[in-house]
Scaffold this motif. Sequence first.
Motif, mmCIF file in Angstrom:
data_model
loop_
_atom_site.group_PDB
_atom_site.id
_atom_site.type_symbol
_atom_site.label_atom_id
_atom_site.label_comp_id
_atom_site.label_asym_id
_atom_site.label_seq_id
_atom_site.Cartn_x
_atom_site.Cartn_y
_atom_site.Cartn_z
ATOM 1 N N GLY A 1 0.816 -1.205 0.000
ATOM 2 C CA GLY A 1 0.000 0.000 0.000
ATOM 3 C C GLY A 1 0.849 1.253 0.000
ATOM 4 N N ALA A 2 1.931 1.243 0.793
ATOM 5 C CA ALA A 2 2.847 2.389 0.810
ATOM 6 C C ALA A 2 3.544 2.543 -0.538
ATOM 7 C CB ALA A 2 3.868 2.201 1.921
ATOM 8 N N GLU A 3 3.937 1.429 -1.116
ATOM 9 C CA GLU A 3 4.656 1.452 -2.398
ATOM 10 C C GLU A 3 3.819 2.065 -3.515
ATOM 11 O OE1 GLU A 3 5.839 -1.858 -5.746
ATOM 12 O OE2 GLU A 3 6.060 -2.435 -3.643
ATOM 13 N N VAL A 4 2.549 1.714 -3.576
ATOM 14 C CA VAL A 4 1.704 2.174 -4.690
ATOM 15 C C VAL A 4 0.963 3.466 -4.364
ATOM 16 C CG1 VAL A 4 1.413 -0.170 -5.562
ATOM 17 C CG2 VAL A 4 -0.304 0.776 -3.990
ATOM 18 N N GLY A 5 1.200 4.035 -3.179
ATOM 19 C CA GLY A 5 0.531 5.283 -2.813
ATOM 20 C C GLY A 5 -0.957 5.123 -2.620
ATOM 21 N N ALA A 6 -1.352 4.067 -1.921
ATOM 22 C CA ALA A 6 -2.773 3.814 -1.696
ATOM 23 C C ALA A 6 -3.394 4.904 -0.832
ATOM 24 C CB ALA A 6 -2.953 2.451 -1.017
ATOM 25 N N ALA A 7 -4.692 5.092 -1.003
ATOM 26 C CA ALA A 7 -5.418 6.008 -0.115
ATOM 27 C C ALA A 7 -5.459 5.446 1.296
ATOM 28 C CB ALA A 7 -6.827 6.239 -0.630
ATOM 29 N N SER A 8 -5.556 4.122 1.404
ATOM 30 C CA SER A 8 -5.612 3.504 2.723
ATOM 31 C C SER A 8 -5.123 2.073 2.656
ATOM 32 C CB SER A 8 -7.036 3.542 3.281
ATOM 33 O OG SER A 8 -7.892 2.672 2.549
ATOM 34 N N ALA A 9 -4.655 1.586 3.793
ATOM 35 C CA ALA A 9 -4.386 0.165 4.005
ATOM 36 C C ALA A 9 -5.246 -0.248 5.183
ATOM 37 C CB ALA A 9 -2.906 -0.076 4.299
ATOM 38 N N ASP A 10 -6.042 -1.309 5.016
ATOM 39 C CA ASP A 10 -7.125 -1.609 5.948
ATOM 40 C C ASP A 10 -6.957 -2.968 6.612
ATOM 41 O OD1 ASP A 10 -7.762 0.458 4.184
ATOM 42 O OD2 ASP A 10 -9.905 0.094 4.313
ATOM 43 N N HIS A 11 -7.432 -3.068 7.827
ATOM 44 C CA HIS A 11 -7.370 -4.216 8.736
ATOM 45 C C HIS A 11 -6.142 -4.116 9.635
ATOM 46 C CE1 HIS A 11 -10.862 -6.551 7.599
ATOM 47 N NE2 HIS A 11 -10.541 -6.424 6.323
ATOM 48 N N LEU A 12 -4.973 -4.584 9.157
ATOM 49 C CA LEU A 12 -3.681 -4.370 9.842
ATOM 50 C C LEU A 12 -3.582 -5.067 11.193
ATOM 51 C CD1 LEU A 12 -3.242 -0.549 9.021
ATOM 52 C CD2 LEU A 12 -2.383 -2.518 7.736
ATOM 53 N N LEU A 13 -4.289 -6.162 11.370
ATOM 54 C CA LEU A 13 -4.215 -6.889 12.634
ATOM 55 C C LEU A 13 -2.813 -7.432 12.902
ATOM 56 C CD1 LEU A 13 -7.341 -6.852 12.034
ATOM 57 C CD2 LEU A 13 -7.464 -9.001 13.283
ATOM 58 N N HIS A 14 -2.091 -7.762 11.817
ATOM 59 C CA HIS A 14 -0.751 -8.338 11.961
ATOM 60 C C HIS A 14 0.335 -7.378 11.468
ATOM 61 C CE1 HIS A 14 -2.308 -12.352 13.023
ATOM 62 N NE2 HIS A 14 -3.270 -12.096 12.155
ATOM 63 N N ALA A 15 0.026 -6.107 11.380
ATOM 64 C CA ALA A 15 1.011 -5.128 10.915
ATOM 65 C C ALA A 15 2.103 -4.927 11.953
ATOM 66 C CB ALA A 15 0.330 -3.802 10.600
ATOM 67 N N THR A 16 3.314 -4.689 11.467
ATOM 68 C CA THR A 16 4.452 -4.429 12.347
ATOM 69 C C THR A 16 4.682 -2.924 12.480
ATOM 70 O OG1 THR A 16 6.052 -4.423 10.531
ATOM 71 C CG2 THR A 16 5.509 -6.566 11.526
ATOM 72 N N ASP A 17 5.542 -2.558 13.418
ATOM 73 C CA ASP A 17 5.914 -1.147 13.558
ATOM 74 C C ASP A 17 6.517 -0.625 12.263
ATOM 75 O OD1 ASP A 17 5.091 -1.343 16.176
ATOM 76 O OD2 ASP A 17 7.115 -1.462 17.023
ATOM 77 N N GLU A 18 7.279 -1.476 11.593
ATOM 78 C CA GLU A 18 7.896 -1.086 10.320
ATOM 79 C C GLU A 18 6.830 -0.827 9.255
ATOM 80 O OE1 GLU A 18 10.341 -3.917 7.812
ATOM 81 O OE2 GLU A 18 11.947 -2.755 8.768
ATOM 82 N N ASP A 19 5.805 -1.651 9.246
ATOM 83 C CA ASP A 19 4.689 -1.442 8.302
ATOM 84 C C ASP A 19 4.023 -0.090 8.546
ATOM 85 O OD1 ASP A 19 4.975 -3.990 7.165
ATOM 86 O OD2 ASP A 19 3.626 -4.898 8.639
ATOM 87 N N VAL A 20 3.737 0.201 9.801
ATOM 88 C CA VAL A 20 3.051 1.447 10.144
ATOM 89 C C VAL A 20 3.923 2.646 9.772
ATOM 90 C CG1 VAL A 20 2.046 2.814 12.007
ATOM 91 C CG2 VAL A 20 1.706 0.332 11.952
ATOM 92 N N ALA A 21 5.218 2.541 10.035
ATOM 93 C CA ALA A 21 6.129 3.628 9.675
ATOM 94 C C ALA A 21 6.128 3.866 8.174
ATOM 95 C CB ALA A 21 7.539 3.312 10.163
#
Length: 431
Positions: free
Chosen positions: A267-287
């Motif tokens: 989502g960050a790579e393609v410039g998405a408007a949003s990334a949704d759910h994120l139950l297993h997201a890491t601190d690196e993902d959020v950054a």
Amino acid sequence: MADLTAVVHGAAELATATGELGGDDPAGIHSGAAVAVVDGEVAAVGPTDEVTREYPPENAAHDVDATGRAVIPGYVDSHTHACFAGDRSDEFEAKLRGTTYGELLASGGGIHRTVRATRAASDEELVDNLLDQLDVMVAHGTTTVEVKSGYGLDTETELRMLDVIDRADRRHPVDVVPTFMGAHAVPRDYEGSSDPVDADDYVDRVVDEQLPAVEKQGIAEFCDVFCDEGAFTVDQSRRVLEAGAGRGLTPKVHAEELAHRGGAKLGAEVGAASADHLLHATDEDVAALVEADVTPVLLPGTAFGLGADYADGRAMVDTGAPVAVATDFNPNCHSQSMGFAAALACVEMGLTPAEALVATTRNGARALDRPDLGVVREGAPADLAVLDAPSHVHVPYSYGVNRVATVLKDGRPVVGPEWTGERDTDSEGGR
């Protein structure tokens, strides 16, 4: 000549949602406040005596006495699958007896069951179903909602779903934002073939057949994909999102719901408007999302319905992430209430009531690229909810109870004593 649409006055508390998450006053609280609405937009916000002196309530088309009550922005529900047919309440019961969602899928249930029912439903049935859902949503304070396709998984039904979403938008006071999600799941079969469907082959069909037809239809604004375990890989998802962007559709991505698969960084790579759910997201993902200006959308109702762990909303907010909260209303997460989502965000994700308010209003609008919505400030559309309570805190505090008494859309009552309950005719004119 300017039309004094409404004056909402005497509010014990007005939450403008103009503060920042993690700040001292995220909800932007005013006491003893009023809002004047001219031609559907907020013309003045301030103390009741000052606003009503310039904009006398008796001169307004709608005089809304909010004495002793709280006024908040209308909710912006930025993630739903509200267009569908069929009933899966028996699956809820089965899960309570220990059946896993994977077992339901393997037996032809879950999303595949909804796909069959949606394909079989008439357009009129789908429109009526969606209008009924929108009625419940607006009664709970939602004034803008995103609705995805994705229960067709073939070109014909995906286009039908988008047309249904557009028709419902034209008939209902709630603004409906259409998202194409042909890559919601890999279908079980193609018409005329009993061979299992290969995921790469289906992605080819989404890219080469569905997306050109969606672009020609001209309804969808966003393109979403389920990048997760048992759905689509990062590479497959990238193909869909980049192809959609090439046809004018802003990317969105379901990411890190069932397992960590890299969807957030995609989502960050393609410039998405949003990334949704994120139950297993890491601190690196959020950054990465924060760096790329992608809105993280949390869906606590999904975790509640699945009995799963919740995303760590507190940690995300503390890193400066502009967290949004939405319902994820769908046959497997059957709640249309943003108030309930806010309560879960507080109790299970660590947000304060003020942060949950911003996450369900202004940041929800951010996830839909609609920066003028979800706030109460001069020049913004006058989408407001008057609560049967003295403070916005009573929304999560009174979990399980709908605290919304009156809803104004563009300054006109659509829920409450002045609302007639009438819908617009299904005309060709857009809203």
